[in-house]
Design an enzyme around this catalytic site. Structure first.
Site, short mmCIF file in Angstrom:
data_model
loop_
_atom_site.label_atom_id
_atom_site.label_comp_id
_atom_site.label_asym_id
_atom_site.label_seq_id
_atom_site.Cartn_x
_atom_site.Cartn_y
_atom_site.Cartn_z
N ARG A 118 -4.28 5.41 12.57
CA ARG A 118 -4.13 3.94 12.70
C ARG A 118 -3.90 3.25 11.36
NH1 ARG A 118 -8.49 4.91 16.14
NH2 ARG A 118 -7.84 5.04 18.30
N LYS A 140 8.28 -3.53 5.80
CA LYS A 140 8.97 -3.12 7.03
C LYS A 140 9.13 -1.61 6.97
CE LYS A 140 11.69 -7.16 8.38
NZ LYS A 140 13.05 -7.70 8.55
N GLU A 182 22.88 -6.11 -2.17
CA GLU A 182 21.60 -6.76 -1.80
C GLU A 182 21.15 -7.73 -2.91
OE1 GLU A 182 20.33 -6.53 1.14
OE2 GLU A 182 20.83 -4.57 2.00
N LYS A 224 12.22 -11.85 -2.97
CA LYS A 224 11.76 -11.25 -1.71
C LYS A 224 10.24 -11.40 -1.56
CE LYS A 224 11.99 -7.51 1.52
NZ LYS A 224 12.64 -6.31 2.02
N GLU A 234 8.27 -12.28 9.80
CA GLU A 234 9.58 -12.82 10.16
C GLU A 234 9.53 -13.76 11.36
OE1 GLU A 234 12.84 -10.09 9.35
OE2 GLU A 234 13.99 -11.05 10.92
N ARG A 238 11.77 -15.48 6.70
CA ARG A 238 12.12 -14.11 6.28
C ARG A 238 13.48 -13.68 6.83
NH1 ARG A 238 8.39 -8.63 5.71
NH2 ARG A 238 10.12 -7.31 5.04
N ASN A 242 18.27 -11.59 5.92
CA ASN A 242 19.30 -10.88 6.69
C ASN A 242 20.69 -11.51 6.51
OD1 ASN A 242 17.71 -8.86 7.82
ND2 ASN A 242 16.86 -10.32 9.28
N HIS A 245 23.78 -9.50 7.29
CA HIS A 245 23.39 -8.28 7.99
C HIS A 245 23.90 -8.22 9.43
CE1 HIS A 245 21.01 -7.64 4.46
NE2 HIS A 245 20.44 -6.55 4.93
N HIS A 249 25.76 -5.03 10.30
CA HIS A 249 25.30 -4.08 11.33
C HIS A 249 26.42 -3.76 12.30
CE1 HIS A 249 20.77 -5.12 10.68
NE2 HIS A 249 21.17 -4.11 9.93
N HIS A 262 24.96 1.23 4.12
CA HIS A 262 24.36 -0.04 4.56
C HIS A 262 24.72 -1.19 3.61
CE1 HIS A 262 21.35 -2.80 6.15
NE2 HIS A 262 20.86 -2.93 4.93
P1 NAD Z 1 19.03 6.61 1.04
O1 NAD Z 1 17.57 6.61 1.07
O2 NAD Z 1 19.75 7.43 2.05
O3 NAD Z 1 19.51 7.04 -0.42
C1 NAD Z 1 20.89 7.10 -0.69
C2 NAD Z 1 21.29 8.45 -1.29
O4 NAD Z 1 20.88 8.49 -2.66
C3 NAD Z 1 20.63 9.64 -0.63
O5 NAD Z 1 21.54 10.71 -0.59
C4 NAD Z 1 19.48 9.96 -1.58
O6 NAD Z 1 19.06 11.31 -1.50
C5 NAD Z 1 20.12 9.67 -2.90
N1 NAD Z 1 19.20 9.34 -3.99
C6 NAD Z 1 18.12 8.54 -3.93
N2 NAD Z 1 17.64 8.33 -5.16
C7 NAD Z 1 18.41 9.00 -6.01
C8 NAD Z 1 18.44 9.16 -7.42
N3 NAD Z 1 17.59 8.49 -8.21
N4 NAD Z 1 19.37 9.96 -7.96
C9 NAD Z 1 20.29 10.59 -7.16
N5 NAD Z 1 20.35 10.47 -5.84
C10 NAD Z 1 19.41 9.66 -5.28
O7 NAD Z 1 19.62 5.12 1.18
P2 NAD Z 1 19.11 3.69 0.65
O8 NAD Z 1 20.35 2.90 0.48
O9 NAD Z 1 18.16 3.81 -0.46
O10 NAD Z 1 18.30 3.13 1.89
C11 NAD Z 1 18.92 2.89 3.13
C12 NAD Z 1 17.82 2.83 4.17
O11 NAD Z 1 16.95 1.76 3.86
C13 NAD Z 1 18.33 2.58 5.58
O12 NAD Z 1 17.66 3.45 6.47
C14 NAD Z 1 17.93 1.13 5.86
O13 NAD Z 1 17.67 0.90 7.22
C15 NAD Z 1 16.67 1.02 5.04
N6 NAD Z 1 16.34 -0.36 4.63
C16 NAD Z 1 15.08 -0.78 4.86
C17 NAD Z 1 14.68 -2.04 4.45
C18 NAD Z 1 13.27 -2.48 4.65
O14 NAD Z 1 12.98 -3.65 4.41
N7 NAD Z 1 12.38 -1.60 5.02
C19 NAD Z 1 15.61 -2.88 3.80
C20 NAD Z 1 16.90 -2.42 3.57
C21 NAD Z 1 17.26 -1.14 3.98
N1 GLY Z 2 15.44 -6.34 4.42
C1 GLY Z 2 15.03 -7.52 5.12
C2 GLY Z 2 13.57 -7.71 5.17
O1 GLY Z 2 12.82 -6.96 4.57
O2 GLY Z 2 13.12 -8.62 5.82
#
Ligand code: NAD
Ligand code: GLY
Length: 359
Positions: A118, A140, A182, A224, A234, A238, A242, A245, A249, A262
Site C-alpha cells: 500500500r 504521476k 517539454e 512544475k 489535477e 495542473r 498538458n 499533449h 497524443h 513523446h
Molecule cells: P525513456 O525512459 O524511454 O528514455 C529514453 C531512452 O533514453 C531510453 O532508450 C533510455 O534507455 C535512454 N536513456 C535514458 N537515460 C539515458 C542516459 N543518461 N544516457 C543514455 N541513454 C539514456 O523515455 P523518456 O522520454 O525519459 O520518458 C518517456 C516516458 O515518460 C513515457 O512513458 C511517458 O508516458 C512518461 N512521462 C511521464 C510523466 C509523468 O508526469 N509521470 C511526464 C511525461 C512523460
Molecule cells: N506531465 C504532466 C503532469 O505531470 O501533470
C-alpha cells in the site's frame, strides 16, 4: 547544486539539481536512508550509472531489477516481475524503491512503490532531459494498458529527486531534443521571460552547456513544482501542463507509439495549440512564428504526420481532459498565458486539424 522544494505539506520533497551529483556519495546516502533498497533501472542506463549508486551505497543491501529498454515494457507484466522480486526478497514497508532511468523506468518504479504494501518510499534519479524536467516531478506514476497509455496508475510522490546533469552527456541527441520540447512548453504556459531566455540560449542547450542546462532544468522544475503544489491531483490548473499533449497524443497513437518520441509529438502539439490560438485571435502571427522557429532551432519536427483531421479528432476524443463529451483544450492567450477551456470555436479547430494533419 540548486535545491527546490515541491510543497505538499507532510509529503513535501526536495529536487536537487547539479553536475556530478551521482559522484557525491553523501548525497545519495542522505537521499536513500533505508537499509534495504530496490534499484529499478534498464539495460541501457544500468551499465552506465548503477556502478555509481552501488559505490555510494556499499553498506546497504541493494537488490536490482534491470528491465528491458523501451516504452513497450512499461506494463503490468513488468511491474508484476518487480513485485515478485520485492516479495521474494522479503522487503517490508520500510523498503525504498530507487528509480534510475528515464520516464519509463520512473513511471513504472513509482507505480510499484505506490502499490507495494500500500505504498513504500521511492526516490527518482532521472537520466533523460524529459524525466529531469517533467516525469520525475509531481508524483504521476503509471503503466500502460493495451487499451491506452498510462491507464493504470496512481499519484505517489517521491521522497526526493536527485538530478545529475552530467548524465545527459550520454543521452542520444534525439532524446535531448524531445526533452527540450517539454522545456519550451513551460515558457509557453506561464513564463514569457523564460521563453525569451530559451530563444537566446537554445543553441547552448543543444551543446549541453552546463550553466544553461542547469538553469533550464531548474526553471522548468520550479514551474512544475509550483503548479503541482497548488493542484496535486489535477482538479484544475495542473492540466495546463498538458499544453500540446492532446494533439501530441493523437500523433503518438496514430503512429503506433513507435515512430515519434513523446517529446517530439508534444513539440508539434505545441505548434498546433499555438496555431489554433492564433486562428481564434488569441495569439499574434508573430508569436506563432516564434514558437515554430524555437521548436525548429531545438531540432524538433514542426510538420505533423498526415494522419487526417478526422483520425486526429477521433484520437483526441479519448483524451483524459474530455468532460461531458467535449474535449477541453489548453490554449494560449499570448505567449506565457495558457488557459484550459472547452469553449473554443469548432470550425477553428476543424480548420486547424485539416491544415496540420491533412483532410
Ligand atoms: P525513456 O525512459 O524511454 O528514455 C529514453 C531512452 O533514453 C531510453 O532508450 C533510455 O534507455 C535512454 N536513456 C535514458 N537515460 C539515458 C542516459 N543518461 N544516457 C543514455 N541513454 C539514456 O523515455 P523518456 O522520454 O525519459 O520518458 C518517456 C516516458 O515518460 C513515457 O512513458 C511517458 O508516458 C512518461 N512521462 C511521464 C510523466 C509523468 O508526469 N509521470 C511526464 C511525461 C512523460
Ligand atoms: N506531465 C504532466 C503532469 O505531470 O501533470
Amino acid at each position: 547544486m540548486q535545491t527546490l522544494t515541491v510543497e505538499l505539506e507532510d509529503r513535501s520533497y526536495p529536487i536537487n539539481i547539479g553536475a556530478g551529483l551521482l559522484r557525491q556519495h553523501s548525497l545519495l546516502q542522505a537521499a536513500l536512508p533505508a537499509r534495504e533498497i530496490l534499484l529499478v533501472s534498464n539495460t541501457t542506463v544500468a551499465p552506465l550509472y548503477a556502478p555509481a549508486v552501488r559505490a555510494a551505497l556499499a553498506d546497504r543491501r541493494i537488490v536490482e531489477v534491470i528491465m528491458p529498454d523501451g516504452e513497450q515494457h512499461k506494463t503490468l507484466a513488468t511491474a508484476g516481475r518487480v513485485f515478485d522480486v520485492l516479495v521474494a526478497n522479503r522487503f517490508g514497508r520500510d523498503a525504498l524503491v530507487l528509480a534510475l532511468g528515464g520516464g519509463v523506468v520512473g513511471d513504472l518504479a513509482g507505480f510499484v512503490a505506490a502499490c507495494y504494501q500500500r505504498g513504500v518510499d521511492f526516490v527518482q534519479v532521472p537520466t533523460t532531459l524529459l524525466a529531469q524536467v517533467d516525469s520525475s516531478v509531481g508524483g504521476k506514476t503509471a503503466v500502460n494498458h493495451p487499451g491506452g497509455k498510462n491507464l493504470i496508475g496512481a499519484f505517489h510522490q517521491p521522497r526526493e529527486v536527485l538530478t545529475d546533469t552530467d548524465v545527459l552527456q550520454s543521452l542520444p541527441e534525439r532524446e535531448l531534443q524531445a526533452g527540450l520540447a517539454e522545456i519550451i512548453k513551460y515558457g509557453m504556459i506561464c513564463d514569457l521571460a523564460f521563453f525569451e531566455w530559451l530563444e537566446r540560449n537554445i543553441d547552448a542547450l543543444r551543446k549541453l552547456d552546463p550553466i544553461a542546462l542547469a538553469y533550464a532544468i531548474f526553471r522548468s522544475c520550479q514551474i512544475k513544482a509550483q503548479i503541482v503544489g497548488r493542484d496535486e491531483r489535477e482538479h484544475g490548473e495542473r492540466a495546463l501542463l498538458n499544453l500540446g499533449h492532446t494533439f501530441g497524443h493523437a500523433i503518438e497513437a496514430a503512429t503506433g507509439y513507435t515512430e515519434w518520441l513523446h517529446g517530439e509529438a508534444v513539440g508539434v502539439g505545441l505548434l498546433i495549440a499555438a496555431g489554433l490560438s492564433q486562428r481564434m485571435g488569441k495569439l499574434s502571427t508573430t508569436d506563432l512564428a516564434r514558437v515554430e522557429s524555437l521548436l525548429g532551432r531545438a531540432g524538433l519536427r514542426t510538420e505533423a504526420p498526415q494522419i487526417g483531421a478526422a483520425r486526429a479528432a477521433a484520437f483526441m476524443s479519448v483524451d483524459k481532459k474530455v468532460k461531458q463529451g467535449r474535449v477541453r483544450l489548453v490554449l494560449l492567450a499570448g505567449l506565457g498565458g495558457a488557459y484550459i477551456s472547452g469553449d473554443y470555436a469548432d470550425d477553428a479547430l476543424e480548420e486547424t486539424l485539416r491544415e496540420r494533419f491533412g483532410a
